[in-house]
Write a protein that holds these residues in place. Structure first.
Motif, PDB file in Angstrom:
ATOM      1  N   LYS A 172       0.950  -1.141  -0.081  1.00 59.50           N
ATOM      2  CA  LYS A 172      -0.079   0.094   0.047  1.00 59.50           C
ATOM      3  C   LYS A 172       0.949   1.400  -0.062  1.00 59.50           C
ATOM      4  N   SER A 173       2.006   1.153   0.528  1.00 61.94           N
ATOM      5  CA  SER A 173       2.827   2.468   0.440  1.00 61.94           C
ATOM      6  C   SER A 173       3.112   2.663  -0.917  1.00 61.94           C
ATOM      7  N   ASN A 174       3.059   1.940  -2.032  1.00 59.34           N
ATOM      8  CA  ASN A 174       3.385   2.217  -3.069  1.00 59.34           C
ATOM      9  C   ASN A 174       2.015   2.602  -4.176  1.00 59.34           C
ATOM     10  N   TRP A 175       1.069   2.755  -3.539  1.00 58.47           N
ATOM     11  CA  TRP A 175      -0.135   2.878  -4.287  1.00 58.47           C
ATOM     12  C   TRP A 175      -0.258   4.684  -4.418  1.00 58.47           C
ATOM     13  N   PRO A 176      -1.075   4.666  -5.475  1.00 61.38           N
ATOM     14  CA  PRO A 176      -1.372   6.216  -5.737  1.00 61.38           C
ATOM     15  C   PRO A 176      -2.252   6.802  -4.589  1.00 61.38           C
ATOM     16  N   ASP A 177      -2.133   8.180  -4.437  1.00 59.15           N
ATOM     17  CA  ASP A 177      -3.093   8.663  -3.294  1.00 59.15           C
ATOM     18  C   ASP A 177      -4.489   8.464  -3.737  1.00 59.15           C
ATOM     19  N   ASN A 178      -5.306   8.394  -2.799  1.00 59.26           N
ATOM     20  CA  ASN A 178      -6.776   8.162  -2.761  1.00 59.26           C
ATOM     21  C   ASN A 178      -7.143   6.766  -3.410  1.00 59.26           C
ATOM     22  N   LEU A 179      -6.246   5.960  -3.554  1.00 57.14           N
ATOM     23  CA  LEU A 179      -6.617   4.703  -4.463  1.00 57.14           C
ATOM     24  C   LEU A 179      -7.387   3.724  -3.389  1.00 57.14           C
ATOM     25  N   GLU A 180      -6.861   3.682  -2.480  1.00 59.56           N
ATOM     26  CA  GLU A 180      -7.581   2.963  -1.364  1.00 59.56           C
ATOM     27  C   GLU A 180      -9.023   3.307  -1.168  1.00 59.56           C
ATOM     28  N   LYS A 181      -9.368   4.441  -1.156  1.00 59.46           N
ATOM     29  CA  LYS A 181     -10.740   4.940  -0.975  1.00 59.46           C
ATOM     30  C   LYS A 181     -11.531   4.450  -2.253  1.00 59.46           C
ATOM     31  N   ALA A 182     -11.008   4.708  -3.513  1.00 60.07           N
ATOM     32  CA  ALA A 182     -11.651   4.580  -4.639  1.00 60.07           C
ATOM     33  C   ALA A 182     -11.790   2.964  -4.886  1.00 60.07           C
ATOM     34  N   ILE A 183     -11.073   2.203  -4.481  1.00 51.30           N
ATOM     35  CA  ILE A 183     -11.202   0.693  -4.754  1.00 51.30           C
ATOM     36  C   ILE A 183     -11.964   0.022  -3.500  1.00 51.30           C
ATOM     37  N   ALA A 184     -12.285   0.777  -2.565  1.00 50.43           N
ATOM     38  CA  ALA A 184     -12.864   0.074  -1.343  1.00 50.43           C
ATOM     39  C   ALA A 184     -14.045  -0.651  -1.657  1.00 50.43           C
ATOM     40  N   PRO A 185     -15.128  -0.167  -2.484  1.00 52.58           N
ATOM     41  CA  PRO A 185     -16.312  -1.093  -3.083  1.00 52.58           C
ATOM     42  C   PRO A 185     -16.047  -2.370  -3.710  1.00 52.58           C
ATOM     43  N   LEU A 186     -14.581  -2.455  -4.222  1.00 52.13           N
ATOM     44  CA  LEU A 186     -14.449  -3.550  -5.006  1.00 52.13           C
ATOM     45  C   LEU A 186     -13.666  -4.611  -3.739  1.00 52.13           C
ATOM     46  N   TRP A 187     -12.936  -4.191  -2.727  1.00 47.48           N
ATOM     47  CA  TRP A 187     -12.240  -4.915  -2.173  1.00 47.48           C
ATOM     48  C   TRP A 187     -12.982  -6.139  -1.022  1.00 47.48           C
ATOM     49  N   ARG A 188     -12.504  -7.043  -1.184  1.00 48.46           N
ATOM     50  CA  ARG A 188     -13.041  -8.079  -0.488  1.00 48.46           C
ATOM     51  C   ARG A 188     -11.899  -9.148   0.398  1.00 48.46           C
ATOM     52  N   GLU A 189     -11.969  -9.042   1.425  1.00 47.00           N
ATOM     53  CA  GLU A 189     -11.051  -9.852   2.088  1.00 47.00           C
ATOM     54  C   GLU A 189     -11.135 -11.398   1.994  1.00 47.00           C
ATOM     55  N   PRO A 190     -10.405 -12.113   1.825  1.00 50.41           N
ATOM     56  CA  PRO A 190      -8.955 -11.923   1.808  1.00 50.41           C
ATOM     57  C   PRO A 190      -8.393 -11.996   0.502  1.00 50.41           C
ATOM     58  N   TYR A 191      -9.046 -11.648  -0.357  1.00 50.74           N
ATOM     59  CA  TYR A 191      -8.874 -11.675  -1.800  1.00 50.74           C
ATOM     60  C   TYR A 191      -8.569 -10.059  -2.209  1.00 50.74           C
ATOM     61  N   GLY A 192      -8.855  -9.189  -1.529  1.00 47.67           N
ATOM     62  CA  GLY A 192      -8.269  -7.928  -2.211  1.00 47.67           C
ATOM     63  C   GLY A 192      -9.420  -7.576  -3.400  1.00 47.67           C
TER      64      GLY A 192
END
Length: 149
Positions: free
Chosen positions: A47-67
């Motif tokens: 995550k330290s290599n992710w662009p700014d705001n990416l985590e928020k942008a892809i949050a609806p797609l994120w499913r643990e444990p598969y990301g």
């Protein structure tokens, strides 16, 4: 399982369960298709290599444990039998009970049934590993509106 002659174009990306590092880039035009390794999933990148705001942008797609691993295919055609296409594609998915067991079972399934993508994926990945430049500038802009036939 369905009439493919009505499909003009299809494209998207897929997650092959036994190849969790990279997206599969799928393309079909006429009777030519390809399924090659694409960009890494964001879940594979620190995550330290992710662009700014990416985590928020892809949050609806994120499913643990598969990301962010998922399937997204767009099919363009005329008089498509949506139910038959959906049924055929769903048959390609790892069953829910196998998803719960995890990667060891998926790899055994591929070992037992064979991996039809191994030669192509291994050759593409081998070529890429020889390059000195590898980028992670892909994005997940998955805000498509569903189109009715």
């Amino acid at each position: 399982p369905f009439d493919t002659s009505n499909i003009i174009r299809a494209k998207g990306f897929i997650w092959l369960a036994n190849r969790p590092q990279s997206q599969g880039d799928f393309s079909l035009a006429g009777n030519h298709y390809s399924l090659n390794p694409g960009n890494p999933w964001w879940a594979e990148i620190d995550k330290s290599n992710w662009p700014d705001n990416l985590e928020k942008a892809i949050a609806p797609l994120w499913r643990e444990p598969y990301g962010d691993r998922q399937q997204e295919i767009v099919i363009i055609g005329q008089s498509l039998d949506r139910e038959a296409i959906t049924k055929a594609l769903d048959a390609c998915l790892v069953p829910d009970e196998s998803m719960e067991i995890g990667k060891e079972l998926w790899e055994k399934m591929v070992q037992d049934l064979g991996d039809p993508f191994q030669d192509v994926w291994d050759s593409v990945l081998w070529e890429e590993s020889g390059s000195t430049h590898h980028h992670h500038d892909h994005h997940h802009d998955h805000h498509h509106e569903e189109k009715k036939d």
